[in-house]
Design a protein around this motif. Sequence first.
Motif, short mmCIF file in Angstrom:
data_model
loop_
_atom_site.label_atom_id
_atom_site.label_comp_id
_atom_site.label_asym_id
_atom_site.label_seq_id
_atom_site.Cartn_x
_atom_site.Cartn_y
_atom_site.Cartn_z
N ILE A 162 0.83 -1.19 0.00
CA ILE A 162 0.00 0.00 0.00
C ILE A 162 0.87 1.26 0.00
O ILE A 162 0.52 2.28 -0.61
CB ILE A 162 -0.96 -0.01 1.21
N GLY A 163 2.04 1.21 0.66
CA GLY A 163 2.95 2.35 0.66
C GLY A 163 3.44 2.67 -0.74
O GLY A 163 3.50 3.84 -1.15
N GLN A 164 3.81 1.62 -1.46
CA GLN A 164 4.25 1.81 -2.84
C GLN A 164 3.11 2.37 -3.69
O GLN A 164 3.31 3.27 -4.52
CB GLN A 164 4.75 0.48 -3.42
N ALA A 165 1.91 1.85 -3.48
CA ALA A 165 0.75 2.32 -4.24
C ALA A 165 0.47 3.79 -3.97
O ALA A 165 0.19 4.57 -4.88
CB ALA A 165 -0.48 1.47 -3.90
N LEU A 166 0.56 4.21 -2.70
CA LEU A 166 0.30 5.60 -2.35
C LEU A 166 1.34 6.53 -2.96
O LEU A 166 1.02 7.65 -3.40
CB LEU A 166 0.27 5.76 -0.83
N GLN A 176 -7.35 -2.95 -4.51
CA GLN A 176 -6.66 -4.15 -4.05
C GLN A 176 -7.21 -5.37 -4.78
O GLN A 176 -8.41 -5.60 -4.85
CB GLN A 176 -6.83 -4.33 -2.54
N GLU A 177 -6.27 -6.15 -5.33
CA GLU A 177 -6.65 -7.36 -6.06
C GLU A 177 -6.94 -8.50 -5.07
O GLU A 177 -6.62 -8.41 -3.87
CB GLU A 177 -5.49 -7.78 -6.99
N THR A 178 -7.54 -9.58 -5.59
CA THR A 178 -7.88 -10.73 -4.75
C THR A 178 -6.65 -11.43 -4.19
O THR A 178 -6.71 -12.07 -3.14
CB THR A 178 -8.72 -11.74 -5.56
N ASN A 179 -5.50 -11.29 -4.89
CA ASN A 179 -4.27 -11.92 -4.41
C ASN A 179 -3.51 -11.05 -3.40
O ASN A 179 -2.42 -11.39 -2.97
CB ASN A 179 -3.35 -12.27 -5.58
N GLY A 180 -4.10 -9.91 -3.06
CA GLY A 180 -3.48 -9.03 -2.09
C GLY A 180 -2.62 -7.93 -2.68
O GLY A 180 -2.25 -6.98 -1.99
N ASP A 181 -2.27 -8.05 -3.97
CA ASP A 181 -1.52 -6.97 -4.62
C ASP A 181 -2.44 -5.78 -4.89
O ASP A 181 -3.66 -5.86 -4.72
CB ASP A 181 -0.91 -7.46 -5.94
N TYR A 182 -1.84 -4.70 -5.34
CA TYR A 182 -2.61 -3.49 -5.61
C TYR A 182 -2.43 -3.09 -7.08
O TYR A 182 -1.41 -3.38 -7.72
CB TYR A 182 -2.13 -2.34 -4.71
#
Length: 434
Positions: free
Chosen positions: A100-104, A169-175
Motif C-alpha cells: 500500500i505504501g508503494q501504491a500511495l 486491491q486485487e484478490t491476491n493481495g496486490d494493488y
Amino acid sequence: MQKALIIAGSLACGAAVAAPVSQPFGSSFTLGSSANPASLMTALGNPAASYFMVNSEEGDNFRTGILGPLGVGYEVGEVDSLEDKIDDLDDLLDQEVMTIGQALNIQSQANDLLAQMGEDAHLKVMVGAPVPVFPIIYKTDNGGAFMLDLSIAAVAKGRFLDDDIDIVQETNGDYRLDTNSSMYAKAGGIVTFGLGYSTDVYSSDAGTLVLGTKLNAHSVTLGKALLHLESSDDDTEDAFSDAFSDQQETSTDFGLDLGAIWASEHYQVGLQGTNLNEPSFEYATLPSTCTTVTPVNLPSCNAALEFAQKGELELNEEYTLERQFTVDASTFVFDRQLSLAASYELNEVADLVGDKYQWATVSTAYYSSSSFIPAVRLGYKKNMAGSELSYAMVGATLFKRLNLDLAYGLETVEIDGDEQPRSLYVSASIESAF
C-alpha cells in the motif's frame, strides 16, 4: 503510453485535406481583414472588398486565383516536455505494486503528472486551401462585382482529460492503480461555396462608399472520440480513426455576410458582419449507454459517461457559426503602394472544435509596380480570447504571382529540451497578376 504521439499523427492525417479554420487564407494571414487590391485573398474578408480587386476602367473584368493558398498550421498547449511527462506516467502505471505504501507513492506522483497534462496538454492541426482557380471575381462595366468562392477547411484537436488515480486491491493481495484519464479528440471539416456581390452606392470627391453581401453554403462534417489511457496501443489508431469515419455527422446550412467600405485616395475604413443568421451543424454523438458496447471499448465508454457527468465533454452537441463583427482601417501613400492597416474583431467566436478566437491585427505592406521587385508584408496579430496567443508575421510576393506567408508564434514551449513556438502557420499560393 505513447498514445499522445500516435493520436497526434492520427489527427494530422485526419485533417490533411483541408485548410485553416481560425486563420484567413494566404496573404490575409499577414494583412488581416483590411481589403488590399494587391492581395486577392483579402477579398475573402469584407464582402465589399471584391469591388476593389478588379479595375474595369483599365479594361480588366476578371481576376482569379490560380493555385492555393495552401496553408498549414499547428497549436500546442502550454506544457513543457510533454513527451517526457507521458513517459514518466507510463513508467509509473506499468510498475508492479506490492504494498500500500508503494501504491500511495505512485498515486501521488501520477496524480501530479495527470493534473499538469489535464490543465493544458493538447495538439491542434489545421491545413488546406481554396479549390484551385477560386476565388473568381467578375466586374461588370457598370461597376458591380460578382465573386465566386469555393474552399475547404478543417481542424482537429486532441487533448488530455485527467481523472484522479484510485488504488484497488486485487484478490491476491496486490494493488493496482485505476483511472479514467483519457485522450479526447474532436475534428471538423467544412466545404464552403460562396456567391458575393458588391457595388458602389455613393461617390464624391471625398471618397466612395461600397456595400457588399455574400451568401455561403456550408457543408460541415464533425466527429469526436474518446480513448481510455489504459486501452492498448494497438487500439489507439483504430479508435481515433472512428472519429473521422464511423463517428461523423455531415449537415448543410447557409450563412449570410454583409460588409461596407468607405474608400478615399489615402485611406479606407471597413465594417463587416459574418454569419449574421448563425447557421448550426450537428456533431456526431458519443454513446449515452454502454450496455451494447464491446468489451474492448467498454473502458472508453464508461470514461466518456463519467466526463460527461462532470461537464468536461458533451455526448450530444451542435456547432454554431457564430455571428461576428469586424472593423478595419488602412492608409495608403505612394499611389497606394505602401499601406498601414489594422483590423479588430469586436466579439469572440468558436472554431469547429470549440476554441475561441478574436483577432486583433496590425500590418504594413509595400507593393512595387515592377514585377521584379518583391512585395513585402509585415504584421502582428493577437488572439484576444481563448489561447491568447500572439504572432509575428511576414510575407512576400514574387513576380506579382507567388505569395509566401509565415505567422510565427511568440509564445514558446519546451520540446526535447529546446524552446519551440507554441503555434506556427505557413501559406503559399499562386495568384493571377494584379
